[in-house]
Design a protein around this motif. Structure first.
Motif: not given
Length: 413
Positions: A260, A294, A296, A317, A323, A338, A392
């Motif tokens: 992340n 989530r 990215k 996302t 985001e 977000l 993630t």
């Protein structure tokens, strides 16, 4: 069990929504009722007051319709709320003639937020200040490093009452103003809320981690393009990522793992150019294959390629939302927000630097850019500017394809 949790959360949102709508409708309705007799007698100022109140009620109905169409999550309009005019409208509805509102913000300031919930937040804060400090109170609204504050010149709030002030059921005696609503709205937005003492000795409400932009215009001028020469993983990525450029179609593709961008350290794949001074990185995220909600992919300016370096980022996302992520100083935890763009049609992302200020932009068509956040970030020269992606999901990859990628050192005006 998941369905039950979702249902309970939905019921809470419906209860909150009912409270917000009732609160929003009450003030303009009272204004219209108070001035209607004067308007019938031909008073032009009273007629204007009634007309303005009805316009605000019509705007609320439109917001409610958008909320219903969205399935229960009110989308914030891209470009945000113009703070000066918004504050003045709310103030005029609740303040006495002797009270003063001092807006210590640049006129062009915008706040990226859910407009439907923002109004009761300021209404309750204003009403609290008027109730505790009296009809001649001065209320000041200004910016902080990561948000805004609202303060009055009344008596101080005792330190042992500040936490209780934001709890449900605590209200002022005269108006019944419930500041728990303010706390709930701040929580909904992911804002930090602190109660303290103003410089005049009164109450101060400070909202942090807010998407606030005091200078929303993109930097002027053109500049020197810088090539994205370096691509590697940042942090202890379990599965190595890669990035490549297809010159025939001028497309960059990132295949990335990584845990992340959040927390004290980062794990992601980064393709960057070294850039000095005022600069801009922009790209169109054409395709994004994401294993998780989530995951990215977006654009980033970063101090260096270490896992705890300061940075600013904006992107998409895995579930299609926009985001923003920040780390303003070395080793600080990443802050993230977000955003909802309504139709979720944001494809263009940009990040700009001038001095120690970094601004994040989104666009649906590259013609009209909307600044969504702006913060002071501890960056040195040269910075790393380019494309970032992470899955993630342990053991899984995401794939992001970017078109019209540019990293430019701007010449200025």
């Amino acid at each position: 069990k998941r369905q039950m949790r979702d249902l309970r959360a939905q019921n809470r949102r419906l209860d909150d929504f009912t409270s917000f709508v009732a609160h929003d409708l009450r003030n303009p309705l009272h204004v219209a009722m108070a001035y209607q007799e004067f308007a019938r007698e031909g008073d032009p100022e009273a007629a204007k007051r009634v007309s303005d109140a009805l316009d605000r009620m019509a705007e609320l109905v439109e917001d409610v319709s958008e909320l219903a169409a969205s399935g229960g999550t009110a989308p914030a309009p891209v470009g945000g709320v113009e703070v000066h005019s918004f504050l003045q409208v709310v103030w005029d509805e609740v303040a006495t003639a002797a009270a003063t509102l001092d807006i210590d913000l640049p006129p062009e300031t915008v706040l990226y937020t859910n407009r439907l919930q923002l109004k009761p937040l300021f209404e309750n804060c204003f009403e609290y200040c008027l109730d505790r400090a009296g009809p001649g109170v001065t209320v000041r609204v200004g910016s902080t490093d990561d948000g805004f504050y609202l303060a009055d010149d009344g008596p101080p709030v005792p330190a042992d009452e500040r936490e209780e002030l934001l709890e449900g059921g605590y209200s002022t005696a005269a108006t019944g103003t419930d500041l728990a609503i303010v706390s709930e709205i701040a929580d909904t937005h992911g804002w930090d809320l602190r109660v303290g003492e103003s410089r005049d000795g009164g109450a101060r409400f400070e909202f942090g981690n807010v998407l606030l932009v005091t200078d929303p215009d993109p930097l002027p001028g053109t500049g020197t393009p810088r090539p994205l020469t370096t691509g590697r993983d940042v942090g202890q990525v379990l599965n190595a990522g890669e990035s490549a450029h297809d010159e025939s179609v001028d497309r960059w593709t990132l295949r990335a793992a990584g845990d992340n961008l959040l927390g004290g350290v980062n794990e992601f794949h980064f393709r960057w150019a070294s850039i000095r001074g005022s600069c801009r990185v922009e790209a169109c995220l054409e395709e994004f294959g994401a294993p998780g909600d989530r995951s990215k992919a977006g654009v980033m300016l970063r101090d260096d390629a270490t896992e705890s370096a300061p940075f600013g980022y904006v992107g998409r996302t895995g579930d299609g939302r926009t985001e923003v992520c920040w780390r303003t100083e070395v080793g600080e935890p990443t802050r993230a927000q977000l955003l909802e763009s309504g139709e979720r049609n944001v494809e263009w992302f940009a990040v700009e630097r001038t001095g120690d200020r970094v601004t994040l932009f989104v666009s649906a068509d590259r013609e009209e850019w909307h600044a969504v956040d702006q913060r002071t970030v501890d960056l040195s020269d040269p910075v790393r500017g380019g494309l970032a992606a992470c899955s993630t999901m342990i053991g899984a990859y995401c794939e992001a394809a970017f078109d019209h990628v540019s990293a430019v050192e701007l010449d200025g005006e």
